[in-house]
Enzyme design. Structure first.
Site, mmCIF file in Angstrom:
data_model
loop_
_atom_site.group_PDB
_atom_site.id
_atom_site.type_symbol
_atom_site.label_atom_id
_atom_site.label_comp_id
_atom_site.label_asym_id
_atom_site.label_seq_id
_atom_site.Cartn_x
_atom_site.Cartn_y
_atom_site.Cartn_z
ATOM 1 N N ASP A 476 0.827 -1.203 0.000
ATOM 2 C CA ASP A 476 0.000 0.000 0.000
ATOM 3 C C ASP A 476 0.869 1.264 0.000
ATOM 4 O OD1 ASP A 476 -2.341 1.397 -0.088
ATOM 5 O OD2 ASP A 476 -3.035 0.838 1.909
ATOM 6 N N GLU A 479 3.349 6.478 -2.736
ATOM 7 C CA GLU A 479 3.290 7.650 -3.620
ATOM 8 C C GLU A 479 3.994 8.865 -3.028
ATOM 9 O OE1 GLU A 479 -0.627 5.290 -3.856
ATOM 10 O OE2 GLU A 479 0.479 6.313 -2.245
ATOM 11 N N ASP A 540 -8.753 4.288 -3.785
ATOM 12 C CA ASP A 540 -9.857 4.520 -2.859
ATOM 13 C C ASP A 540 -11.053 5.171 -3.537
ATOM 14 O OD1 ASP A 540 -8.074 3.501 -1.045
ATOM 15 O OD2 ASP A 540 -7.492 5.449 -0.223
#
Length: 795
Positions: A476, A479, A540
């Site tokens: 996860d 970025e 998301d």
């Protein structure tokens, strides 16, 4: 059902999470890690601009030469109460004047990687640092296929020709023109003379020298044709066709799927004109695809050189060439194609076992149970250790679940808060990205994957989980590699930020392969080359119709950027999914390469009532029965650089209508899928050439626009006339599937021959299935290598 203690914890955690997300949604406020738009540097009156003018020298044998650049500055002119700014020739501003060139002659080269792939390199100055092996390229370097191109000296300059196209380099003015094999001009560099007939000031192929630090960046400007369309650039959620858009390529926690920032920007695009371009850079890039001036494609590259690979051909050719260069997607294990059950989050062994029990009790075929942020002692505080208070025996839990056909997926991330038990160790061993002083740029310690010691430390932590029997790691975030950080390899975040997801993906994928033998991660962020390390999911999404449609656009765009496999959070992520949205999103997910229900609770289908549970089960059963088709199409896609979730024009490039559709897709080669993005039972569907047969009703439809009703499963699925779709008996997990009994469903309206594919577990081969019509029946052509399979034809 879950205990009140855990239910209250879910509600509290979800409330805090939603507050955080709501604040994070605001963009364009010049805050931490906002994607930098370097196009502003190409509009700054303080800066100096150098316009490519003529070919100063060139050696046809080596393909190396130099370009003369003419210095310009911005100036203004007022007319009729309107102010215009444009570039005008300028004198030198350096002293001593004898020491610096007014119009420098700088390196230019052209190389050939294959008969379809051309490499164009220009530089804004001398390159004293030797070229490193590139992490983005499959072998670190691009191969040389100069012998496939024939050189000819022509009046205008220099011409190279292969079986697939040609390149013309003109001397004065300097151009590089790209043609296909039939001589059609695909695109070419823009010179100032090409835009002198317009009142609109247009900057041609050039570079900028910034006044504030004397750094330089290239602006590779190419022509665009009137009807040209542009696709790709990674998982972009904006309009599918990028023509008329300005796209910023900078990995970002997009906080949703309905804005212009991207978890997975990829510096690659393809054109309906018959070419594609890979911008071989890791710096920030802003591409203006005719937004400012509709005849110019301006690739503003943060780097001080431009390194462009241009691919000639149809979409399939372009994707094959691009992935030959940057890497094909490896096949993940069979179980990964099953259903993944998740929510944010399961907190305990008790809950995990209860989920496994309910999946089997309610006959929801599934293969993966994911523990998200709550398997640690403190929620979100990643230390690679199961909570001792809530997991009595995680090793036994994992083993028991594997016996029942479940693989376990665990969440983690590469950022460590000061309260994390590993924070001090990371700082003492200097495993984190540093700032200019030698401290850390953020409050969190961000792992530095350019440091081999960091990779070894990190992989050891991941390996300990995999050795416990964990099947896959959720990779996860990734970025937020610090833009101002100083990395172990000596480079700044200006060059390393976009590579951070690639290094992160690679580290987890390689240790997973070493320990388990499988090619699998579950990642959110990526950059060019990340497709080598499947799988990636779409971030998301909100729990709305518009988020669902934007999710599809993102998946289509990522597929046109070299990624064979992709998934998304079925029903959306941010809140409890409305039942009607979840109902329609479910079959869309089931007809994607990989499928996971994940998000704010509840996500489990039995929590929505008996009717919903039944409808969810039907969609899931459809997927599991289709597993031979899915597995074979996945194998074919991975070998050819194709996406499983495929834009129509990839298979039908000569159909003008196929280039206009962004709300339906091909699932593999033979099935066309049109999700329902509103609470309706029918929609308009565009069908390419040939006849199409409804998967649920068996009705036959002609090409063009058709209003089609959905079936019992709320989605529209059609099969190409002349397709063989292999099915199998329903099983509750891929572990229990019987591959010795395969049902071949023949979909034929006019076709006399039907074709399909099959790929078997533990067999690397991909086999073609051919059935020919004999009288009123189809007969399967025998293949000695498939004699152990009992094929039953259903027509």
């Amino acid at each position: 059902m879950f205990t009140n203690r855990y239910l209250n914890l879910y509600i509290f955690t979800g409330f805090l999470f939603l507050l955080t997300v709501a604040k994070a949604q605001i963009q364009n406020t010049n805050v931490l890690n906002e994607p930098p738009d370097i196009s502003k540097d190409f509009e700054d009156f303080r800066n100096t601009y150098y316009l490519a003018d003529e070919l100063a020298s060139f050696d046809p044998g080596s393909g190396k030469g130099s370009i003369k650049y003419v210095r310009h500055n911005f100036a203004t002119r007022q007319a009729f109460d309107n102010m215009l700014s444009k570039l005008v020739p300028a004198d030198a501003n350096e002293f001593p004047t004898t020491e610096y060139e007014i119009s420098p002659e700088l390196p230019f080269s052209i190389e050939f990687v294959s008969e379809r792939t051309i490499r164009i390199k220009t530089s804004s100055g001398p390159q004293f640092k030797k070229e490193d092996s590139s992490l983005m390229l499959i072998n670190g370097v691009a191969k040389n296929a100069r012998d496939l191109w024939k050189y000819t000296r022509v009046t205008e300059g220099h011409k190279y020709t292969s079986s697939e196209g040609s390149v013309l380099i003109t001397v004065n003015p300097w151009h590089v023109y790209i043609y296909d094999a039939k001589g059609k001009l695909l695109t070419g560099t823009l010179h100032s003379e090409d835009v002198n007939s317009t009142y609109t000031p247009v900057t041609p192929f050039s570079f900028v020298r910034r006044a504030d630090d004397y750094s330089r960046s290239m602006d590779a400007v190419f022509s665009m044709s009137p009807e040209e369309k542009i696709f790709g650039c990674g998982e972009s959620f904006t309009q599918f066709n990028k023509r008329g858009q300005k796209v910023i390529l900078w990995t970002d926690d997009a906080n949703g799927v309905q804005n212009e920032t991207m978890y997975k920007p990829i510096p690659f695009y393809m054109s309906s004109r018959g070419y594609g371009v890979f911008m071989h850079h890791s710096t920030p890039i802003t591409v203006d695809f005719g937004k400012y001036f509709n005849g110019a494609n301006s690739m503003m590259i943060g780097d001080d050189e431009a390194d462009l690979f241009v691919f000639i051909g149809q979409p399939k050719d372009i994707l094959d060439e691009y992935t030959d260069l940057t890497g094909k997607t490896q096949m993940p294990p069979l179980w990964s194609f099953g259903f993944w059950m998740s929510r944010i989050t399961y907190f305990s062994e008790e809950e995990g076992r209860e989920i496994a029990k309910n999946l089997r009790k309610h006959k929801i075929p599934s293969d993966v149970i994911h523990f998200d942020t709550g398997w640690f002692e403190v929620d979100w505080r990643n230390n690679y250790e199961f909570s001792k208070n809530r997991f009595d025996d995680p090793v036994s839990m994992i083993a028991d679940m594997k016996k029942e056909g479940f693989n376990i997926c665990l969440w983690q991330l590469p950022y460590f808060t000061p309260k994390n038990t590993l924070f001090d160790e990371i700082m003492e061993k200097e495993l984190a990205v540093k700032d200019k002083k030698g401290n850390i740029p953020y409050e969190d310690a961000t792992l530095d994957f350019t440091n081999p010691k960091t990779v070894a430390w990190y992989q050891d932590k991941i390996a300990s989980l995999l050795k416990m029997g964990v099947g896959v790691i959720k990779v996860d975030f990734g970025e937020a590699g610090p833009r101002t950080g100083i990395y172990s390899n000596g480079r700044t975040g200006f060059y390393e930020h976009n590579l951070y997801p690639l290094r992160y993906n690679k580290a987890v994928a390689e240790i997973t392969k070493e320990i388990t033998g499988n090619n699998i991660i579950w990642a959110r962020s990526s950059w060019a080359g990340s497709q080598r390390y499947p799988l990636h999911w779409g971030g998301d999404a909100a729990t709305t119709n518009t988020a669902m449609s934007a999710t599809l656009r993102g998946g289509l765009s990522l597929g046109l950027s070299g990624f064979s496999f992709w998934s998304h959070d079925v029903g959306g992520f941010t809140t409890k999914s409305p039942e009607d949205v979840y109902r329609r999103w479910t079959p869309f997910g089931m007809l994607t390469s990989h499928v996971r229900s994940h998000g704010e609770p509840p996500t489990e289908p039995w929590e929505y009532g008996d009717q919903f549970l039944s409808e969810f089960r039907k969609a899931d059963n459809m997927r599991y029965k289709l597993m031979p088709y899915i597995y074979a199409q996945a194998k074919y896609a991975s070998e050819n650089g194709l996406p499983m979730l495929r834009a129509l024009f990839v298979e039908y490039p000569d159909d003008p209508g196929a280039w206009l559709v962004d709300d339906q897709y091909l699932f593999g080669s033979d099935m066309l899928v049109a999700p329902l993005f509103e609470n309706i039972t029918a929609r308009n569907v565009y069908l390419p050439e040939g006849k199409w047969i409804d998967y649920q009703s068996n009705k036959v439809y002609e090409k063009g626009w058709n209003k089609i009703e959905s079936g019992d499963i709320p989605i529209i699925v059609l099969v190409r006339d002349g397709a063989v779709i292999p099915h199998m008996k329903l099983a509750q997990s891929t572990k229990d599937m019987d591959w010795s009994e395969i049902e071949l469903k023949i979909y034929a309206a006019d076709a006399g021959v039907a074709k399909g594919k099959i790929h078997l577990p533990n067999d690397d081969a991909l086999y073609e299935l051919i059935a020919e019509k004999s009288g009123f029946k189809f007969v399967l052509k025998k293949n000695p290598k498939l004699q152990k399979i009992n094929f039953k034809i259903n027509q």
